[in-house]
Enzyme design. Structure first.
Site, PDB file in Angstrom:
ATOM      1  N   CYS A 127       0.761  -1.175   0.117  1.00 40.41           N
ATOM      2  CA  CYS A 127       0.058   0.043  -0.219  1.00 40.41           C
ATOM      3  C   CYS A 127       0.961   1.150   0.016  1.00 40.41           C
ATOM      4  O   CYS A 127       0.623   2.360  -0.724  1.00 40.41           O
ATOM      5  CB  CYS A 127      -1.015   0.090   1.448  1.00 40.41           C
ATOM      6  SG  CYS A 127      -0.068  -0.061   2.763  1.00 40.41           S
ATOM      7  N   THR A 163      -0.407  -8.080   7.706  1.00 39.89           N
ATOM      8  CA  THR A 163       0.364  -6.871   7.629  1.00 39.89           C
ATOM      9  C   THR A 163       1.212  -6.816   9.130  1.00 39.89           C
ATOM     10  O   THR A 163       2.382  -6.806   8.941  1.00 39.89           O
ATOM     11  CB  THR A 163      -0.456  -5.635   7.584  1.00 39.89           C
ATOM     12  OG1 THR A 163      -1.132  -5.594   6.675  1.00 39.89           O
ATOM     13  CG2 THR A 163       0.694  -4.410   7.563  1.00 39.89           C
ATOM     14  N   ARG A 164       0.463  -7.183  10.065  1.00 37.76           N
ATOM     15  CA  ARG A 164       1.245  -7.047  11.484  1.00 37.76           C
ATOM     16  C   ARG A 164       2.211  -8.119  11.755  1.00 37.76           C
ATOM     17  O   ARG A 164       3.359  -7.908  12.376  1.00 37.76           O
ATOM     18  CB  ARG A 164       0.192  -7.090  12.714  1.00 37.76           C
ATOM     19  CG  ARG A 164      -0.745  -5.886  12.465  1.00 37.76           C
ATOM     20  CD  ARG A 164      -1.851  -6.002  13.356  1.00 37.76           C
ATOM     21  NE  ARG A 164      -2.697  -4.948  13.543  1.00 37.76           N
ATOM     22  CZ  ARG A 164      -2.259  -3.833  14.424  1.00 37.76           C
ATOM     23  NH1 ARG A 164      -1.300  -4.007  15.226  1.00 37.76           N
ATOM     24  NH2 ARG A 164      -2.882  -2.661  14.325  1.00 37.76           N
TER      25      ARG A 164
END
Lengths: 303, 342
Positions: A127, A163-164
């Protein structure tokens, strides 16, 4: 109505579902098939409501009816796409990969899409990459950029478990793409999560070290690029006028999502699905023998 | 009765990097490390102020690569363990492995106090390599003790062997420190640590409050060299803890000499509570924003305290240094507009 290219989405989570809604008004892509793994997922329910073919049997479910689609958007996970990619290639499908798997070359609409239209598999980076690389490219078109750095700050709520747990993937992939696609000689990426309530919009800062400080030309290129990106991500804007000091240009951006399936603050997810649609449409033009190149980033892709 | 042992971790060469605008030289690092080691400091943290990989436009470039600092320290240290700080999102597992190869055996993995789950990969890797791992929950003033405990438990579950209450903004007062430390003590199996900044003049008071509530690890920086108004001065901390009957293993004269003779001469500015650093504590803003705010305020001709108060209102978190210039420019544009209208 002109011909459309048939496509499918693998993955019925947030990203897949948002992309499904975005593709509804496409004049070039005909979304026929949505594949998930959870029969009770909201995404599959929505797909059925829209009259689309669905399967909850994952990739096997897709293979059973693969003739339903020629372009496949992969919105699963890096691991799943790694496994699917060779099989998609065997079936002769074009894969547009929204995961961090990066099996195929990186693509940013408008920046390098013309170079990848014959590739069987392309990857949408991250992103932060989709938001910032157009700006790095805008500057590097005007002057040499020995080093570029980006800071992407996203609302905690818009960062999923994938993502984490793989935050290093974000930094390394984005840094690499700043160089390969952005045109900087060295790149660095930083990601910050902010838990403020109400959630913050995605914010990005792009720092470019420049060889020649031709402010006028750099500014013109930045504004032109922002305008182009807005054709597929309407909520993409410069927060303040770019700041010039010492040997650097500082560009601050905000990305507001379209608010279709995902909330508006998750511009980070929105820019991925919007870019995926733009890339898919350019592939469709290529397949249909329509003019490409000028396509993405112009009025045509407004859809 | 045997005195309770308190482990003092010195961060002069990491949090102090902020106050030095990241301009430490390897020679300075070697002299500080040698003096601290000789004074009996058992663990010393060395990194860019924003952790490994922090050298950047956003946080300031280091004068030398961090590897040089770590090599310089490793060469002179005889007893102490070397530690690094790493913030996932800035530093990566690659940095961690490189630090291990240079002899670092303590990894402190830091996240914003609500984002512990981004530290899993890094904590697990550090443990696999056999490092001692400390979890660092920054900006701990922003959330309630119960929520802080949930996050601390996540770090503990990944393998952290101690979890810190980190008052990055120097905004906490002793009562709050006590509540947070005691909540963590009650809910964790592993020890609890305290990291304080002196923006409200409370670094020693908060450290002592934390120790009284059962914190077994406390951070200090010689002469307080650190972000904002600085950290708990290691020499004062060691003295106070000894007076209170705790055992730190630190030689008081030697740590005082290290502060006075080694660190003080290289400091670019005195480490004091001034109006801007006091405002950090007042507004609850990440201490390392201080010098960046001065620079942005000068460039855009706005009041630094106004920038800091506004950053606090907007709930900006550690690492968002890029917001400062953005906000300063926005405020300058608003000032211009107001002038035109008046």
């Amino acid at each position: 109505m002109a011909d459309k290219v048939k496509c499918a989405i693998l993955g019925s989570g947030n990203i897949g579902t948002d992309l499904m809604l975005k593709l509804q008004d496409s004049e070039l892509l005909d979304l026929t098939f949505v594949v998930g793994i959870d029969p009770n997922s909201e995404g599959l329910a929505l797909a059925k409501q829209l009259g689309l073919e669905t399967s909850h049997e994952g990739f096997d479910g897709y293979v059973k009816q693969h003739e339903l689609a020629d372009i496949v958007f992969e919105a699963t996970s890096a691991k799943v796409h790694m496994a699917n990619a060779p099989r998609l290639k065997e079936l002769g499908k074009t894969a547009i990969d929204l995961t961090p798997a990066a099996v195929g070359p990186y693509v940013v609409p408008y920046v390098n899409i013309g170079d990848v239209l014959d590739e069987p598999n392309v990857n949408l980076i991250t992103c932060g990459g989709q938001a910032t690389i157009p700006m790095v490219n805008a500057v590097s078109k005007v002057t040499r950029v020995p080093y570029a750095e980006i800071v992407a700050t996203i609302a905690s709520k818009s960062a999923g478990p994938g993502t984490r747990q793989n935050i290093d993937e974000f930094t390394s992939t984005t840094s690499e793409a700043i160089v390969r696609i952005g045109g900087a000689e060295q790149g660095k990426a930083i990601m910050i999560l902010n838990p403020a309530e109400p959630p913050i919009m995605m914010r990005d800062t792009v720092y470019c070290q420049v060889e020649e400080m031709d402010q006028e030309a750099i500014l013109a290129s930045i504004h032109e690029t922002a305008e182009r990106v807005r054709t597929y991500v309407p909520g993409y804007r410069l927060r303040i006028d770019p700041v010039f000091y010492d040997d650097r240009v500082v560009i601050t951006l905000e990305v507001e999502g379209a608010g279709m399936f995902l909330p508006k603050y998750s511009g980070n997810l929105d820019i991925m699905t919007a870019a995926a649609k733009a890339v898919g449409e350019e592939f469709a033009r290529h397949r249909l023998g329509l003019p490409t190149g000028a396509g993405v980033g112009t009025e045509v892709s407004r859809g | 009765m045997a005195k309770r042992a308190i482990r003092v971790i010195d961060s002069t060469m990491r949090d102090g990097s902020h106050a030095m605008a990241h301009q430490f030289t390897s020679a300075q690092i070697a002299s500080i490390a040698e003096a601290l080691d000789d004074a009996g400091v058992t663990t010393m943290e060395i990194s860019h102020g924003d952790g490994l990989g922090g050298s950047s436009f956003n946080y300031g470039f280091s004068a030398e690569p961090e590897e040089n600092w770590l090599r310089a320290a490793a060469k002179v240290v005889k007893k102490a363990k070397l530690a690094i700080l790493l913030l996932p999102g800035i530093g990566t597992q690659e940095h961690l492995t490189a630090a291990y190869d240079l002899g670092v055996r303590v990894a402190r993995i830091a996240t914003h106090c609500t984002e512990a789950d981004i530290s899993q990969q890094h904590i697990e890797l550090a443990r696999e390599m056999g490092m001692e791992v400390v979890g660092f929950l920054m900006m701990a003033h922003m959330i309630k003790p119960e929520l802080l405990l949930e996050q601390a438990k996540l770090m503990e579950s990944y393998g952290a062997q101690c979890v810190y209450v980190v008052d990055s903004a120097g905004a906490m007062r002793p009562d709050e420190f006590k509540r947070k430390v005691s909540t963590l003590r009650g809910g964790l199996e592993v020890p609890v640590g305290a990291h304080c900044h002196n923006n409200l003049g409370l670094s020693i008071g908060n450290s002592l409050a934390a120790v009284e509530e059962g914190a077994d690890y406390v951070d200090g920086c010689t002469v307080g060299l650190g972000a904002g108004a600085g950290n708990t001065p290691t020499e004062v901390l060691a003295t106070v803890l000894e007076l209170e009957g705790y055992d730190t293993g630190i030689d008081l004269y030697k740590i005082m000499d290290a502060a006075e003779d080694v660190v003080k001469p290289i400091m670019p500015r005195p480490q004091v509570v001034d109006r801007a650093s006091l405002t950090l504590g007042y507004a609850g803003v990440y201490s390392s924003f201080l010098l960046h705010t001065y620079r942005a305020a000068a460039k855009f001709n706005v009041e630094p305290r106004d920038i800091l108060v506004e950053l606090g209102k907007r709930k900006v978190v550690g690492g968002q240094e890029d917001y400062i210039i953005d906000l300063a420019a926005e405020m300058a544009q608003a000032q211009e507009a107001a002038k035109k209208n008046s």
